[in-house]
Design a protein around this motif. Sequence first.
Motif, mmCIF file in Angstrom:
data_model
loop_
_atom_site.group_PDB
_atom_site.id
_atom_site.type_symbol
_atom_site.label_atom_id
_atom_site.label_comp_id
_atom_site.label_asym_id
_atom_site.label_seq_id
_atom_site.Cartn_x
_atom_site.Cartn_y
_atom_site.Cartn_z
ATOM 1 N N UNK A 1 0.815 -1.209 0.000
ATOM 2 C CA UNK A 1 0.000 0.000 0.000
ATOM 3 C C UNK A 1 0.844 1.253 0.000
ATOM 4 N N UNK A 2 0.216 2.389 -0.301
ATOM 5 C CA UNK A 2 0.949 3.664 -0.302
ATOM 6 C C UNK A 2 1.241 4.130 1.116
ATOM 7 N N UNK A 3 2.358 4.822 1.282
ATOM 8 C CA UNK A 3 2.650 5.433 2.575
ATOM 9 C C UNK A 3 1.796 6.689 2.715
ATOM 10 N N UNK A 4 1.582 7.102 3.943
ATOM 11 C CA UNK A 4 0.811 8.328 4.131
ATOM 12 C C UNK A 4 -0.117 8.238 5.303
ATOM 13 N N UNK A 5 -1.388 8.581 5.065
ATOM 14 C CA UNK A 5 -2.341 8.716 6.168
ATOM 15 C C UNK A 5 -2.524 7.402 6.925
ATOM 16 N N UNK B 1 -1.466 -2.093 13.798
ATOM 17 C CA UNK B 1 -1.385 -2.061 12.335
ATOM 18 C C UNK B 1 -0.129 -1.349 11.849
ATOM 19 N N UNK B 2 0.491 -0.566 12.721
ATOM 20 C CA UNK B 2 1.649 0.233 12.287
ATOM 21 C C UNK B 2 2.760 -0.679 11.761
ATOM 22 N N UNK B 3 3.194 -0.389 10.543
ATOM 23 C CA UNK B 3 4.237 -1.178 9.903
ATOM 24 C C UNK B 3 3.746 -2.487 9.323
ATOM 25 N N UNK B 4 2.488 -2.800 9.527
ATOM 26 C CA UNK B 4 1.937 -4.067 9.035
ATOM 27 C C UNK B 4 0.834 -3.867 7.993
ATOM 28 N N UNK B 5 0.016 -2.826 8.164
ATOM 29 C CA UNK B 5 -1.091 -2.569 7.252
ATOM 30 C C UNK B 5 -0.998 -1.157 6.693
ATOM 31 N N UNK B 6 -1.589 -0.976 5.532
ATOM 32 C CA UNK B 6 -1.710 0.352 4.932
ATOM 33 C C UNK B 6 -3.108 0.471 4.330
ATOM 34 N N UNK B 7 -3.544 1.694 4.147
ATOM 35 C CA UNK B 7 -4.834 1.942 3.520
ATOM 36 C C UNK B 7 -4.646 2.114 2.017
ATOM 37 N N UNK B 8 -5.289 1.229 1.238
ATOM 38 C CA UNK B 8 -5.196 1.356 -0.213
ATOM 39 C C UNK B 8 -6.326 2.206 -0.777
ATOM 40 N N UNK B 9 -7.439 2.272 -0.052
ATOM 41 C CA UNK B 9 -8.536 3.065 -0.572
ATOM 42 C C UNK B 9 -9.520 3.459 0.513
ATOM 43 N N UNK B 10 -10.145 4.608 0.322
ATOM 44 C CA UNK B 10 -11.168 5.106 1.221
ATOM 45 C C UNK B 10 -12.404 5.423 0.395
ATOM 46 N N UNK B 11 -13.577 4.960 0.858
ATOM 47 C CA UNK B 11 -14.829 5.137 0.110
ATOM 48 C C UNK B 11 -14.706 4.594 -1.305
ATOM 49 N N UNK B 12 -14.224 3.361 -1.397
ATOM 50 C CA UNK B 12 -14.110 2.639 -2.666
ATOM 51 C C UNK B 12 -14.841 1.308 -2.518
ATOM 52 N N UNK B 13 -15.248 0.676 -3.612
ATOM 53 C CA UNK B 13 -15.820 -0.675 -3.491
ATOM 54 C C UNK B 13 -14.805 -1.631 -2.879
ATOM 55 N N UNK B 14 -15.258 -2.469 -1.944
ATOM 56 C CA UNK B 14 -14.370 -3.414 -1.272
ATOM 57 C C UNK B 14 -15.040 -4.780 -1.214
ATOM 58 N N UNK B 15 -14.209 -5.806 -1.054
ATOM 59 C CA UNK B 15 -14.714 -7.149 -0.774
ATOM 60 C C UNK B 15 -14.630 -7.386 0.724
#
Length: 220
Positions: free
Chosen positions: A57-61, A135-149
């Motif tokens: 995922x992208x770095x950032x928020x 989640x720090x260092x383990x997960x990232x957010x790829x999308x917000x308010x997007x279709x998800x499974x």
Amino acid sequence: MPTSLTGRLKGLDTCAVSDALDFLGITGATTGIRPMWGRQKIAGRARTVEAVDAAAGPAGRHLGTQTVASSGPGDVIVVANRGRANVSSWGDILTAAAQYRGIEGAVIDGACRDLDAVAEAGFPVWARAAVPVTARGRLAERGSDVPVLFDGVLVTPGDLVLADGSGVVFLPADRATEIIETAERLAARQDAMRAAVLAGQPVTEVMHDDRFRAALSGEE
């Protein structure tokens, strides 16, 4: 009787809605997602977060912050984390922010943490597990308010969400009225069947009584 879709939905339970989804051939019921504390029910519009491995995922928020900050009353945060139960994707700071915004609750296809603080705050959370792992260092957010499974269910922002003691169901926005109407008929049929059993009709008869089948289709 509530006239809004979310009000009518909250008057139902997830079992009736799941049965309605089956009747209409729509995928929307999930399995393995449970309330993390207490006995609560929430209904609202989905605001989605897609979580992925940090490297993908992208770095950032921080995970979930944008969605929470732009949500409010009538919204339910939906975190899609592919069922991962070994790392949290919701905790006490997001809970405080969600409560401040008046958000109805959060449902997570994965794990949460800070469960004692979440329960003390009284914020409704559904998830697969509670773990202490950040989640720090383990997960990232790829999308917000997007279709998800979410557990195999395609959830689009604005779809309806109902969560209670039995789990979580989703209603596609474009078919929500039809699903709720069907679920209301099913719930009325269940009430009539329960009343018949309590009045002394053998359950072996009630389960095969044509009157109750007709009640679902609206026939006399």
